[in-house]
Design an enzyme around this catalytic site. Structure first.
Site, PDB file in Angstrom:
ATOM      1  N   SER A   7       0.925  -1.184   0.012  1.00 50.19           N
ATOM      2  CA  SER A   7      -0.044   0.034  -0.146  1.00 50.19           C
ATOM      3  C   SER A   7       1.132   1.197  -0.118  1.00 50.19           C
ATOM      4  O   SER A   7       1.636   1.514   1.044  1.00 50.19           O
ATOM      5  CB  SER A   7      -0.873  -0.092   1.311  1.00 50.19           C
ATOM      6  OG  SER A   7      -1.414   1.264   1.587  1.00 50.19           O
ATOM      7  N   HIS A  30      -1.342  -1.304  -4.135  1.00 40.49           N
ATOM      8  CA  HIS A  30      -2.621  -0.783  -3.242  1.00 40.49           C
ATOM      9  C   HIS A  30      -2.661   0.517  -3.066  1.00 40.49           C
ATOM     10  O   HIS A  30      -1.722   1.073  -2.557  1.00 40.49           O
ATOM     11  CB  HIS A  30      -2.834  -1.633  -2.244  1.00 40.49           C
ATOM     12  CG  HIS A  30      -4.100  -1.596  -1.506  1.00 40.49           C
ATOM     13  ND1 HIS A  30      -5.329  -2.187  -1.735  1.00 40.49           N
ATOM     14  CD2 HIS A  30      -4.547  -0.554  -0.579  1.00 40.49           C
ATOM     15  CE1 HIS A  30      -6.010  -1.910  -0.949  1.00 40.49           C
ATOM     16  NE2 HIS A  30      -5.841  -1.104  -0.325  1.00 40.49           N
ATOM     17  N   ASP A  32      -4.991   3.713  -1.383  1.00 40.39           N
ATOM     18  CA  ASP A  32      -5.642   4.033  -0.269  1.00 40.39           C
ATOM     19  C   ASP A  32      -6.203   5.306  -0.590  1.00 40.39           C
ATOM     20  O   ASP A  32      -5.586   6.336  -0.039  1.00 40.39           O
ATOM     21  CB  ASP A  32      -5.138   3.650   1.120  1.00 40.39           C
ATOM     22  CG  ASP A  32      -5.125   2.310   1.349  1.00 40.39           C
ATOM     23  OD1 ASP A  32      -4.082   1.820   1.871  1.00 40.39           O
ATOM     24  OD2 ASP A  32      -6.176   1.391   1.153  1.00 40.39           O
ATOM     25  N   MET A  34      -8.684   8.195   0.342  1.00 44.62           N
ATOM     26  CA  MET A  34      -9.439   8.660   1.412  1.00 44.62           C
ATOM     27  C   MET A  34      -9.954  10.114   1.153  1.00 44.62           C
ATOM     28  O   MET A  34      -9.118  10.966   0.530  1.00 44.62           O
ATOM     29  CB  MET A  34      -8.624   8.652   2.723  1.00 44.62           C
ATOM     30  CG  MET A  34      -8.029   7.243   2.751  1.00 44.62           C
ATOM     31  SD  MET A  34      -6.845   7.216   4.421  1.00 44.62           S
ATOM     32  CE  MET A  34      -6.401   5.435   4.399  1.00 44.62           C
ATOM     33  N   HIS A  63      -8.592   1.214  -3.644  1.00 45.96           N
ATOM     34  CA  HIS A  63      -9.378   1.255  -2.625  1.00 45.96           C
ATOM     35  C   HIS A  63     -10.106   2.223  -2.273  1.00 45.96           C
ATOM     36  O   HIS A  63      -9.299   3.171  -1.749  1.00 45.96           O
ATOM     37  CB  HIS A  63      -8.529   0.457  -1.247  1.00 45.96           C
ATOM     38  CG  HIS A  63      -9.467   0.342  -0.044  1.00 45.96           C
ATOM     39  ND1 HIS A  63      -8.630   0.202   1.166  1.00 45.96           N
ATOM     40  CD2 HIS A  63     -10.877   0.351   0.201  1.00 45.96           C
ATOM     41  CE1 HIS A  63      -9.618   0.126   2.222  1.00 45.96           C
ATOM     42  NE2 HIS A  63     -10.870   0.109   1.548  1.00 45.96           N
ATOM     43  N   MET A  65     -12.043   4.639  -0.189  1.00 46.88           N
ATOM     44  CA  MET A  65     -12.819   4.947   1.234  1.00 46.88           C
ATOM     45  C   MET A  65     -13.338   6.297   0.973  1.00 46.88           C
ATOM     46  O   MET A  65     -12.659   7.223   1.714  1.00 46.88           O
ATOM     47  CB  MET A  65     -11.561   4.997   2.235  1.00 46.88           C
ATOM     48  CG  MET A  65     -11.104   3.301   2.497  1.00 46.88           C
ATOM     49  SD  MET A  65      -9.797   3.145   3.658  1.00 46.88           S
ATOM     50  CE  MET A  65      -8.379   3.345   2.248  1.00 46.88           C
ATOM     51  N   MET A 136     -11.600  -5.698   5.838  1.00 49.75           N
ATOM     52  CA  MET A 136     -10.578  -4.690   6.729  1.00 49.75           C
ATOM     53  C   MET A 136     -10.459  -5.318   8.380  1.00 49.75           C
ATOM     54  O   MET A 136     -11.343  -5.436   8.938  1.00 49.75           O
ATOM     55  CB  MET A 136     -11.420  -3.486   6.936  1.00 49.75           C
ATOM     56  CG  MET A 136     -11.649  -2.453   5.432  1.00 49.75           C
ATOM     57  SD  MET A 136     -10.114  -2.358   4.693  1.00 49.75           S
ATOM     58  CE  MET A 136      -9.130  -1.201   5.930  1.00 49.75           C
ATOM     59  N   GLY A 141      -8.656   4.333   7.458  1.00 52.86           N
ATOM     60  CA  GLY A 141      -8.459   5.804   7.585  1.00 52.86           C
ATOM     61  C   GLY A 141      -6.857   5.737   7.966  1.00 52.86           C
ATOM     62  O   GLY A 141      -6.285   6.916   7.515  1.00 52.86           O
ATOM     63  N   PHE A 142      -6.242   4.903   8.621  1.00 49.89           N
ATOM     64  CA  PHE A 142      -4.676   5.077   8.780  1.00 49.89           C
ATOM     65  C   PHE A 142      -3.784   3.873   8.590  1.00 49.89           C
ATOM     66  O   PHE A 142      -4.489   2.787   8.961  1.00 49.89           O
ATOM     67  CB  PHE A 142      -4.583   5.640  10.140  1.00 49.89           C
ATOM     68  CG  PHE A 142      -5.515   7.158  10.209  1.00 49.89           C
ATOM     69  CD1 PHE A 142      -6.503   7.119  10.585  1.00 49.89           C
ATOM     70  CD2 PHE A 142      -4.836   8.474   9.944  1.00 49.89           C
ATOM     71  CE1 PHE A 142      -7.374   8.170  10.766  1.00 49.89           C
ATOM     72  CE2 PHE A 142      -5.302   9.404  10.014  1.00 49.89           C
ATOM     73  CZ  PHE A 142      -6.590   9.442  10.418  1.00 49.89           C
ATOM     74  N   GLY A 143      -2.583   3.942   8.179  1.00 45.88           N
ATOM     75  CA  GLY A 143      -1.978   2.779   8.091  1.00 45.88           C
ATOM     76  C   GLY A 143      -1.045   2.843   9.596  1.00 45.88           C
ATOM     77  O   GLY A 143      -1.344   3.802  10.320  1.00 45.88           O
ATOM     78  N   ASP A 174      -6.897  -6.089   4.500  1.00 40.18           N
ATOM     79  CA  ASP A 174      -6.467  -4.901   4.414  1.00 40.18           C
ATOM     80  C   ASP A 174      -6.008  -4.443   5.990  1.00 40.18           C
ATOM     81  O   ASP A 174      -7.212  -3.947   6.667  1.00 40.18           O
ATOM     82  CB  ASP A 174      -6.943  -3.849   3.512  1.00 40.18           C
ATOM     83  CG  ASP A 174      -6.478  -2.554   3.535  1.00 40.18           C
ATOM     84  OD1 ASP A 174      -6.803  -1.893   2.700  1.00 40.18           O
ATOM     85  OD2 ASP A 174      -5.346  -2.200   4.107  1.00 40.18           O
ATOM     86  N   GLY A 175      -4.787  -4.317   6.456  1.00 35.22           N
ATOM     87  CA  GLY A 175      -4.714  -3.459   7.797  1.00 35.22           C
ATOM     88  C   GLY A 175      -3.943  -4.438   8.591  1.00 35.22           C
ATOM     89  O   GLY A 175      -4.452  -5.518   9.160  1.00 35.22           O
ATOM     90  N   GLY A 176      -2.694  -3.905   9.092  1.00 40.72           N
ATOM     91  CA  GLY A 176      -2.091  -4.776  10.292  1.00 40.72           C
ATOM     92  C   GLY A 176      -1.328  -6.012   9.800  1.00 40.72           C
ATOM     93  O   GLY A 176      -1.006  -6.847  10.591  1.00 40.72           O
ATOM     94  N   GLY A 196       0.927  -1.999   4.082  1.00 43.97           N
ATOM     95  CA  GLY A 196       1.737  -0.904   4.070  1.00 43.97           C
ATOM     96  C   GLY A 196       2.857  -0.595   4.823  1.00 43.97           C
ATOM     97  O   GLY A 196       4.104  -0.803   4.554  1.00 43.97           O
ATOM     98  N   SER A 197       2.693  -0.411   6.351  1.00 42.27           N
ATOM     99  CA  SER A 197       3.564  -0.023   7.052  1.00 42.27           C
ATOM    100  C   SER A 197       4.922  -0.921   7.182  1.00 42.27           C
ATOM    101  O   SER A 197       6.031  -0.826   7.114  1.00 42.27           O
ATOM    102  CB  SER A 197       3.334   0.408   8.364  1.00 42.27           C
ATOM    103  OG  SER A 197       2.073  -0.527   8.836  1.00 42.27           O
TER     104      SER A 197
HETATM  105  C1  DX5 Z   1      -6.498   1.846   6.279  1.00 42.16           C
HETATM  106  C2  DX5 Z   1      -5.583   1.578   5.128  1.00 42.16           C
HETATM  107  C3  DX5 Z   1      -4.290   0.721   5.654  1.00 42.16           C
HETATM  108  C4  DX5 Z   1      -3.468   0.519   4.554  1.00 42.16           C
HETATM  109  C5  DX5 Z   1      -2.300  -0.748   5.093  1.00 42.16           C
HETATM  110  O1  DX5 Z   1      -7.432   2.527   5.802  1.00 42.16           O
HETATM  111  O2  DX5 Z   1      -6.277   0.884   4.251  1.00 42.16           O
HETATM  112  O3  DX5 Z   1      -4.810  -0.715   6.100  1.00 42.16           O
HETATM  113  O4  DX5 Z   1      -3.706  -0.116   3.320  1.00 42.16           O
HETATM  114  O5  DX5 Z   1      -1.755  -0.051   6.228  1.00 42.16           O
HETATM  115  P1  DX5 Z   1      -0.774  -0.963   7.028  1.00 42.16           P
HETATM  116  O6  DX5 Z   1      -0.358  -2.337   6.316  1.00 42.16           O
HETATM  117  O7  DX5 Z   1       0.218  -0.053   7.710  1.00 42.16           O
HETATM  118  O8  DX5 Z   1      -1.868  -1.480   8.245  1.00 42.16           O
HETATM  119 ZN    ZN Z   2      -6.607  -0.316   1.720  1.00 41.17          ZN
END
Ligand code: DX5
Ligand code: ZN
Length: 215
Positions: A7, A30, A32, A34, A63, A65, A136, A141-143, A174-176, A196-197
């Site tokens: 991402s 990917h 994101d 927003m 994606h 959002m 999700m 909203g945030f990585g 998606d996420g964590g 992402g992170s």
């Molecule tokens: C949230 C984003 C994140 C991103 C991935 O809105 O969609 O989930 O894609 O971020 P990480 O991998 O850092 O959780």
């Molecule tokens: Zn995403």
């Protein structure tokens, strides 16, 4: 083995080109998107996607959002989105279906996503129009957030729904995502992992993508 979709939300935008090159061993890129309304953050949109499309051959996994995704779908398709996922919570069912049909009509992959509090069953009415189900595993909203383990049961349920369609519909998460949660999600039935992170923080991003893929 799963597909990995880095991402770019976690990329250094001062060096976006180099950042994309560093994760090009991924399977998809990917995005994101927003709007600050559907989620309490604003990321990027059409000018960025346009530049990135001209820069990389990776499939672009967008994606949305955003609220009212129907009004954005064609604009992102025109800029080269290969897969476009909207949120089932974002609009009225009739408009959501129209958006999915529009993506499919353009020969691209149509996806629908559920926030952590939304049950997978909310996707059932749209099942005939889905190539992707995006679960999700963080609040959008945030990585950089931590994986929500309650997502695992939703991944299993989404996989059962996807398999029942017999259309090759895939489950994306998606996420964590990190080395541990990647394997948990894969075991639960995920085919694509957004990261992402974890990837962008890695010293060797290509190696980290390889590890997440589970080869
Ligand atoms: C949230 C984003 C994140 C991103 C991935 O809105 O969609 O989930 O894609 O971020 P990480 O991998 O850092 O959780
Ligand atoms: Zn995403």
């Amino acid at each position: 083995m799963v597909k990995v979709a880095p991402s770019i939300l976690s990329a250094d935008f001062i060096r976006l080109g180099e950042e994309i090159r560093s994760v090009e061993s991924g399977d998809l890129l990917h995005f994101d998107v927003m709007d600050g309304v559907f989620v309490p953050n604003i990321s990027f949109g059409l000018p960025v996607i346009r530049s990135v499309r001209a820069f990389t051959a990776l499939p672009l996994d967008v994606h949305l959002m955003t609220v009212r995704p129907l009004e954005l779908v064609e604009k992102f398709l025109d800029q080269g989105a290969d897969a476009l996922t909207l949120h089932v919570e974002a609009d009225e069912p009739e408009r959501t279906e129209r958006a999915l049909r529009l993506i499919r009509a353009r020969g691209k992959k149509a996806g629908l996503s559920v926030k952590p509090a939304t049950p997978v069953s909310a996707l059932s009415p749209f099942a005939p129009f889905l190539d992707l189900i995006l679960i999700m595993s963080v609040e959008p909203g945030f990585g950089g957030q931590s994986f929500m383990p309650e997502a695992l049961e939703k991944i299993r349920e989404a996989r059962r729904l996807a398999d029942s369609l017999g259309t090759g519909c895939q489950v994306e998460v998606d996420g964590g995502i990190n080395r541990e949660t990647a394997r948990l999600c894969e075991s639960a039935g995920a085919a694509i992992l957004v990261a992402g992170s974890h990837v962008f923080r890695a010293a060797d991003r290509a190696e980290e993508i390889r590890i997440l893929r589970g080869v």
